[in-house]
Scaffold this motif. Structure first.
Motif, PDB file in Angstrom:
ATOM      1  N   ASP A  10       0.857  -1.273  -0.016  1.00 16.07           N
ATOM      2  CA  ASP A  10       0.010   0.058   0.144  1.00 16.07           C
ATOM      3  C   ASP A  10       0.987   1.303  -0.064  1.00 16.07           C
ATOM      4  N   LEU A  11       1.965   1.302   0.825  1.00 16.10           N
ATOM      5  CA  LEU A  11       2.730   2.456   0.819  1.00 16.10           C
ATOM      6  C   LEU A  11       3.531   2.619  -0.363  1.00 16.10           C
ATOM      7  N   ILE A  12       4.254   1.562  -0.994  1.00 19.51           N
ATOM      8  CA  ILE A  12       4.565   1.702  -2.417  1.00 19.51           C
ATOM      9  C   ILE A  12       3.705   2.330  -3.413  1.00 19.51           C
ATOM     10  N   PHE A  13       2.534   1.812  -3.452  1.00 18.24           N
ATOM     11  CA  PHE A  13       1.703   2.338  -4.319  1.00 18.24           C
ATOM     12  C   PHE A  13       0.932   3.814  -4.087  1.00 18.24           C
ATOM     13  N   ILE A  14       1.163   4.110  -2.891  1.00 18.33           N
ATOM     14  CA  ILE A  14       0.686   5.492  -2.558  1.00 18.33           C
ATOM     15  C   ILE A  14       1.803   6.362  -2.826  1.00 18.33           C
ATOM     16  N   LEU A  15       3.120   6.135  -2.929  1.00 18.79           N
ATOM     17  CA  LEU A  15       4.263   6.889  -3.377  1.00 18.79           C
ATOM     18  C   LEU A  15       4.163   6.848  -4.792  1.00 18.79           C
ATOM     19  N   ILE A  16       3.924   5.662  -5.548  1.00 22.75           N
ATOM     20  CA  ILE A  16       3.857   5.599  -6.997  1.00 22.75           C
ATOM     21  C   ILE A  16       2.667   6.523  -7.509  1.00 22.75           C
ATOM     22  N   ASN A  17       1.581   6.682  -6.805  1.00 19.99           N
ATOM     23  CA  ASN A  17       0.372   7.265  -7.233  1.00 19.99           C
ATOM     24  C   ASN A  17       0.553   8.844  -6.791  1.00 19.99           C
ATOM     25  N   ALA A  18       1.433   9.117  -5.812  1.00 18.16           N
ATOM     26  CA  ALA A  18       1.501  10.548  -5.317  1.00 18.16           C
ATOM     27  C   ALA A  18       1.781  11.522  -6.367  1.00 18.16           C
ATOM     28  N   PRO A  19       2.522  11.658  -7.509  1.00 18.05           N
ATOM     29  CA  PRO A  19       2.421  12.546  -8.437  1.00 18.05           C
ATOM     30  C   PRO A  19       1.084  12.861  -9.277  1.00 18.05           C
ATOM     31  N   LEU A  20       0.324  11.786  -9.552  1.00 19.52           N
ATOM     32  CA  LEU A  20      -1.194  11.802 -10.296  1.00 19.52           C
ATOM     33  C   LEU A  20      -1.861  12.464  -9.089  1.00 19.52           C
ATOM     34  N   LEU A  21      -1.946  12.074  -7.820  1.00 22.73           N
ATOM     35  CA  LEU A  21      -2.799  12.483  -6.944  1.00 22.73           C
ATOM     36  C   LEU A  21      -2.460  13.984  -6.587  1.00 22.73           C
ATOM     37  N   ILE A  22      -1.398  14.348  -6.748  1.00 18.22           N
ATOM     38  CA  ILE A  22      -1.200  16.030  -6.362  1.00 18.22           C
ATOM     39  C   ILE A  22      -1.568  16.603  -7.693  1.00 18.22           C
ATOM     40  N   LEU A  23      -1.451  16.129  -8.944  1.00 15.81           N
ATOM     41  CA  LEU A  23      -2.144  16.765 -10.082  1.00 15.81           C
ATOM     42  C   LEU A  23      -3.259  16.855 -10.158  1.00 15.81           C
ATOM     43  N   TYR A  24      -4.083  15.539  -9.529  1.00 17.53           N
ATOM     44  CA  TYR A  24      -5.598  15.512  -9.591  1.00 17.53           C
ATOM     45  C   TYR A  24      -6.114  16.779  -8.690  1.00 17.53           C
ATOM     46  N   PHE A  25      -5.500  17.032  -7.424  1.00 17.54           N
ATOM     47  CA  PHE A  25      -6.171  17.738  -6.500  1.00 17.54           C
ATOM     48  C   PHE A  25      -5.637  19.296  -7.220  1.00 17.54           C
ATOM     49  N   VAL A  26      -4.627  19.426  -7.655  1.00 20.51           N
ATOM     50  CA  VAL A  26      -4.173  20.735  -8.062  1.00 20.51           C
ATOM     51  C   VAL A  26      -5.224  21.147  -9.329  1.00 20.51           C
ATOM     52  N   ILE A  27      -5.349  20.144 -10.256  1.00 26.79           N
ATOM     53  CA  ILE A  27      -6.481  20.389 -11.281  1.00 26.79           C
ATOM     54  C   ILE A  27      -7.807  20.894 -10.663  1.00 26.79           C
ATOM     55  N   CYS A  28      -8.117  20.063  -9.619  1.00 27.75           N
ATOM     56  CA  CYS A  28      -9.337  20.361  -8.751  1.00 27.75           C
ATOM     57  C   CYS A  28      -9.465  21.742  -8.146  1.00 27.75           C
ATOM     58  N   LEU A  29      -8.349  22.114  -7.590  1.00 31.11           N
ATOM     59  CA  LEU A  29      -8.268  23.398  -6.995  1.00 31.11           C
ATOM     60  C   LEU A  29      -8.476  24.557  -8.166  1.00 31.11           C
TER      61      LEU A  29
END
Length: 194
Positions: A10-29
């Motif tokens: 889980d931790l590994i995939f959270i780290l892998i997903n982190a750039p896309l999650l950040i991009l997602y939340f920036v676009i939402c903002l």
């Protein structure tokens, strides 16, 4: 030990997903939180193959949906159209499903190609002078009760109780009570599991 390994994955995939999650939340903002942004990311994640794709999807959806337990399987080419979705622990969603706003309670199984629509009133059509696409509609959350099994190719537009079985290819247009086995188009209860 098994739990420790799952937590590390889980931790590994959270780290892998982190750039896309950040991009997602920036676009939402910047553009506002809407289903268009959610749908675009859901389409991207749906195309990730294999077990790695399953882990990536589960770890993405747990941060962006209304609720998504980390111990779920969302298979290849499954699309979510509404962020207002809740998925409980132990849920398996087969490949090529199309899921609208819904609550899928724990331990449910959805076969391949299942469509869960956001209620029955999605499209108004009473005004003959206005195109249907411009008449709007109402989206509601459909609930699939815990430990229910939805067969391949079923279409769900109404609530399903807990511990139900819906036969493959069934079209559920009316609420199905707990412990029911329902089949057909429209789906009819043929017996109780109790």
């Amino acid at each position: 030990m098994k739990s420790l390994i799952k937590n590390c994955v889980d931790l590994i995939f959270i780290l892998i997903n982190a750039p896309l999650l950040i991009l997602y939340f920036v676009i939402c903002l910047v553009f506002g939180k809407n289903n268009g942004v959610f749908s675009a990311f859901a389409q991207f994640y749906s195309m990730l193959p294999g077990q790695l794709g399953n882990y990536a999807r589960a770890n993405f959806y747990r941060f962006v949906m209304q609720n998504c337990h980390p111990r779920v399987v969302v298979s290849f080419a499954t699309l979510f159209s509404q962020q207002k979705t809740s998925i409980g622990s132990g849920v398996y969603i087969g490949p090529q499903c199309n899921i609208g706003a819904c609550i899928i309670e724990k331990d449910c199984l959805l076969g391949s190609g299942v469509h869960v629509l956001s209620g029955k009133g999605q499209h108004n059509f009473d005004d003959l002078d206005t195109p249907i696409r411009e008449q709007g509609g109402t989206f509601s959350q459909v609930t699939i009760g815990e430990d229910s099994w939805i067969g391949n190719g079923s279409i769900i537009t109404a609530n399903i109780g807990k511990k139900c079985i819906i036969g493959a290819g069934s079209v559920v247009t009316k609420d199905i009570p707990d412990y029911s086995i329902a089949v057909g188009n429209p789906a009819k209860v043929i017996r109780q599991r109790q």
